[in-house]
Design a protein around this motif. Structure first.
Motif, PDB file in Angstrom:
ATOM      1  N   LEU A 139       0.806  -1.145   0.170  1.00 10.73           N
ATOM      2  CA  LEU A 139       0.027  -0.007   0.021  1.00 10.73           C
ATOM      3  C   LEU A 139       0.902   1.452   0.006  1.00 10.73           C
ATOM      4  CD1 LEU A 139      -2.566  -1.373   2.440  1.00 10.73           C
ATOM      5  CD2 LEU A 139      -2.675  -1.216  -0.032  1.00 10.73           C
ATOM      6  N   ASP A 140       2.011   1.287   0.407  1.00 11.82           N
ATOM      7  CA  ASP A 140       2.837   2.338   0.437  1.00 11.82           C
ATOM      8  C   ASP A 140       4.026   2.354  -0.424  1.00 11.82           C
ATOM      9  OD1 ASP A 140       5.305   1.382   2.968  1.00 11.82           O
ATOM     10  OD2 ASP A 140       4.026   0.342   1.629  1.00 11.82           O
ATOM     11  N   THR A 141       3.525   1.970  -1.782  1.00 12.39           N
ATOM     12  CA  THR A 141       4.659   2.095  -2.780  1.00 12.39           C
ATOM     13  C   THR A 141       4.840   3.616  -3.081  1.00 12.39           C
ATOM     14  OG1 THR A 141       3.145   1.888  -4.519  1.00 12.39           O
ATOM     15  CG2 THR A 141       4.030   0.128  -3.739  1.00 12.39           C
ATOM     16  N   ASN A 142       6.171   3.800  -3.929  1.00 11.58           N
ATOM     17  CA  ASN A 142       6.361   5.118  -4.471  1.00 11.58           C
ATOM     18  C   ASN A 142       5.560   5.151  -5.602  1.00 11.58           C
ATOM     19  OD1 ASN A 142       8.460   4.447  -2.691  1.00 11.58           O
ATOM     20  ND2 ASN A 142       9.788   5.885  -3.577  1.00 11.58           N
ATOM     21  N   GLU A 143       5.415   6.235  -6.391  1.00 10.93           N
ATOM     22  CA  GLU A 143       4.676   6.342  -7.629  1.00 10.93           C
ATOM     23  C   GLU A 143       5.180   5.237  -8.647  1.00 10.93           C
ATOM     24  OE1 GLU A 143       6.533   8.731  -6.694  1.00 10.93           O
ATOM     25  OE2 GLU A 143       8.088   8.590  -8.187  1.00 10.93           O
ATOM     26  N   VAL A 144       4.447   4.856  -9.641  1.00  8.48           N
ATOM     27  CA  VAL A 144       4.746   3.933 -10.609  1.00  8.48           C
ATOM     28  C   VAL A 144       5.915   4.296 -11.364  1.00  8.48           C
ATOM     29  CG1 VAL A 144       4.319   2.634 -12.561  1.00  8.48           C
ATOM     30  CG2 VAL A 144       2.561   2.781 -10.882  1.00  8.48           C
ATOM     31  N   ALA A 145       7.214   3.545 -11.299  1.00 11.76           N
ATOM     32  CA  ALA A 145       8.399   4.011 -12.063  1.00 11.76           C
ATOM     33  C   ALA A 145       8.429   3.554 -13.458  1.00 11.76           C
ATOM     34  CB  ALA A 145       9.481   3.403 -11.190  1.00 11.76           C
ATOM     35  N   GLY A 146       7.695   2.252 -13.616  1.00 10.26           N
ATOM     36  CA  GLY A 146       7.770   1.699 -15.113  1.00 10.26           C
ATOM     37  C   GLY A 146       9.060   0.887 -15.413  1.00 10.26           C
ATOM     38  N   PRO A 147       8.998   0.236 -16.391  1.00 11.26           N
ATOM     39  CA  PRO A 147      10.303  -0.445 -16.897  1.00 11.26           C
ATOM     40  C   PRO A 147      11.020   0.560 -17.294  1.00 11.26           C
ATOM     41  CG  PRO A 147       8.199  -1.525 -17.975  1.00 11.26           C
ATOM     42  CD  PRO A 147       7.840  -0.376 -17.115  1.00 11.26           C
ATOM     43  N   ASP A 148      10.697   1.830 -17.851  1.00 11.51           N
ATOM     44  CA  ASP A 148      11.935   2.746 -18.195  1.00 11.51           C
ATOM     45  C   ASP A 148      12.782   2.928 -16.979  1.00 11.51           C
ATOM     46  OD1 ASP A 148       9.886   4.716 -20.728  1.00 11.51           O
ATOM     47  OD2 ASP A 148      11.152   2.799 -20.979  1.00 11.51           O
ATOM     48  N   MET A 149      12.526   2.977 -15.729  1.00 10.73           N
ATOM     49  CA  MET A 149      13.451   3.210 -14.826  1.00 10.73           C
ATOM     50  C   MET A 149      14.517   2.229 -14.816  1.00 10.73           C
ATOM     51  SD  MET A 149      14.889   4.340 -12.265  1.00 10.73           S
ATOM     52  CE  MET A 149      13.405   5.886 -11.970  1.00 10.73           C
ATOM     53  N   ILE A 150      14.282   0.918 -15.108  1.00  6.21           N
ATOM     54  CA  ILE A 150      15.262  -0.021 -15.514  1.00  6.21           C
ATOM     55  C   ILE A 150      16.313   0.284 -16.480  1.00  6.21           C
ATOM     56  CG2 ILE A 150      15.939  -2.414 -15.570  1.00  6.21           C
ATOM     57  CD1 ILE A 150      13.187  -3.150 -14.065  1.00  6.21           C
ATOM     58  N   ARG A 151      15.526   0.804 -17.695  1.00  5.77           N
ATOM     59  CA  ARG A 151      16.225   1.025 -18.889  1.00  5.77           C
ATOM     60  C   ARG A 151      17.401   2.335 -18.406  1.00  5.77           C
ATOM     61  NH1 ARG A 151      12.454   0.912 -21.880  1.00  5.77           N
ATOM     62  NH2 ARG A 151      12.986  -0.909 -22.926  1.00  5.77           N
ATOM     63  N   GLN A 152      16.792   3.128 -17.685  1.00  5.22           N
ATOM     64  CA  GLN A 152      17.790   4.362 -17.640  1.00  5.22           C
ATOM     65  C   GLN A 152      18.735   3.873 -16.412  1.00  5.22           C
ATOM     66  OE1 GLN A 152      15.321   7.331 -15.214  1.00  5.22           O
ATOM     67  NE2 GLN A 152      17.239   8.245 -14.541  1.00  5.22           N
ATOM     68  N   LEU A 153      18.630   3.104 -15.633  1.00  6.61           N
ATOM     69  CA  LEU A 153      19.707   2.558 -14.569  1.00  6.61           C
ATOM     70  C   LEU A 153      20.879   1.949 -15.607  1.00  6.61           C
ATOM     71  CD1 LEU A 153      17.693   1.063 -11.476  1.00  6.61           C
ATOM     72  CD2 LEU A 153      18.818   3.323 -11.932  1.00  6.61           C
ATOM     73  N   ARG A 154      20.308   1.114 -16.239  1.00  7.76           N
ATOM     74  CA  ARG A 154      21.457   0.488 -17.416  1.00  7.76           C
ATOM     75  C   ARG A 154      22.106   1.399 -18.243  1.00  7.76           C
ATOM     76  NH1 ARG A 154      22.000  -3.887 -14.678  1.00  7.76           N
ATOM     77  NH2 ARG A 154      20.393  -6.001 -15.036  1.00  7.76           N
ATOM     78  N   GLN A 155      21.362   2.409 -18.824  1.00  6.45           N
ATOM     79  CA  GLN A 155      21.906   3.409 -19.472  1.00  6.45           C
ATOM     80  C   GLN A 155      23.187   4.179 -18.709  1.00  6.45           C
ATOM     81  OE1 GLN A 155      18.440   5.288 -20.877  1.00  6.45           O
ATOM     82  NE2 GLN A 155      18.443   4.176 -22.766  1.00  6.45           N
ATOM     83  N   ASN A 156      22.800   4.317 -17.333  1.00  6.25           N
ATOM     84  CA  ASN A 156      23.675   4.973 -16.373  1.00  6.25           C
ATOM     85  C   ASN A 156      24.724   3.802 -15.743  1.00  6.25           C
ATOM     86  OD1 ASN A 156      22.833   8.159 -16.025  1.00  6.25           O
ATOM     87  ND2 ASN A 156      21.136   6.792 -16.363  1.00  6.25           N
ATOM     88  N   ASN A 157      24.926   2.794 -16.618  1.00  2.99           N
ATOM     89  CA  ASN A 157      26.017   1.959 -15.956  1.00  2.99           C
ATOM     90  C   ASN A 157      25.844   1.262 -14.734  1.00  2.99           C
ATOM     91  OD1 ASN A 157      27.327   2.513 -18.607  1.00  2.99           O
ATOM     92  ND2 ASN A 157      27.969   4.450 -17.599  1.00  2.99           N
ATOM     93  N   ILE A 158      24.644   1.227 -14.439  1.00  4.58           N
ATOM     94  CA  ILE A 158      24.040   0.225 -13.310  1.00  4.58           C
ATOM     95  C   ILE A 158      24.239  -1.359 -13.889  1.00  4.58           C
ATOM     96  CG2 ILE A 158      22.560  -0.264 -11.598  1.00  4.58           C
ATOM     97  CD1 ILE A 158      23.780   2.340 -10.877  1.00  4.58           C
TER      98      ILE A 158
END
Ligand code: TZP
Ligand code: IFP
Ligand code: MG
Length: 214
Positions: A139-158
């Motif tokens: 019930l206390d999640t952050n707002e929906v991040a979506g799959p793009d958040m994962i894409r962004q992390l990979r693009q930032n070399n995570i």
């Protein structure tokens, strides 16, 4: 680590339609690759009851060589000698916990690049990123991040192993894998169904298809 994250079943007694031991047993038969005991929310077990259920679920995992992870509760994780622990941003100082649990698996929730970067620095073995989609389970999640958040992390070399979580089912898991996740973590897509074995089997089939056609 990455191969274990493919179908990461997370659950506690409150999430289950039927007996949690039966649900996990079926999910293992169906093909889950990792399990997290997350006894949380309204009506969750506590104390001795929580420990006893944990022991039963852990022995199912041990019999099937499935990593058994405990959510949040470090003392329970150590008392059970679990394979690892999963903590959120609010569950304490990650580097302190890393020292405390030694070589056990350490999973950390991350919602953005700064939290992911921090988790890598302080020794996490994987990060859980979400919520991917709307979910009614937490019930206390952050707002929906979506799959793009994962894409962004990979693009930032995570490069760390990443699992997506939140509202994931067979119909929407492909974008999560295509965004660069090593797997998906989920609760209700298995625990809330009458046939957890069939659910897990369908999910792992779709996940493997997603990797093949990546
Ligand atoms: C534990 C957690 N963390 C982010 S969303 C969530 C709940 C996931 O549950 P479901 O797979 O049923 O949406
Ligand atoms: C809040 C959570 C976020 N992510 C994960 C996992 F999928 F395991 F990484 N588990 C949680 N309990
Ligand atoms: Mg937590």
């Amino acid at each position: 680590m990455k191969k274990h994250l493919k179908l990461y079943f997370v659950m506690g007694s409150v999430n289950c339609l039927k007996n949690p031991v039966e649900v996990l047993s079926e999910a293992i038969d169906g093909g889950i690759t990792m399990f997290q005991y997350r006894e949380k929310g309204k009506g969750a077990l506590e104390g001795e009851d929580k420990l006893q259920l944990g022991k039963k679920l852990q022995s199912l995992c041990n019999q099937n060589n499935i990593p058994f992870i405990v959510n949040d509760d470090i003392n329970l994780a150590l008392e059970l000698d679990a394979d690892g622990i999963h903590i959120g941003q609010e569950d304490g100082d990650v580097s302190k916990i890393r020292k405390f649990i030694g070589r056990k698996i350490l999973g950390v929730s991350a919602h953005d690049l700064s939290e992911a970067t921090e988790a890598v620095k302080t020794g996490a073995n994987y990060i859980g990123v979400g919520p991917m989609y709307e979910t009614k389970t937490k019930l206390d999640t952050n707002e929906v991040a979506g799959p793009d958040m994962i894409r962004q992390l990979r693009q930032n070399n995570i490069e760390i192993p990443i699992v997506g979580i939140g509202g994931i089912n067979q119909q929407n898991l492909k974008p999560v894998i295509n965004a660069g996740a090593d797997g998906v973590a989920l609760i209700s897509a298995i625990s809330s169904l009458k046939q957890p074995r069939e659910a897990a089997s369908n999910l792992i089939e779709s996940i493997n298809d997603s990797f093949v056609n990546e």
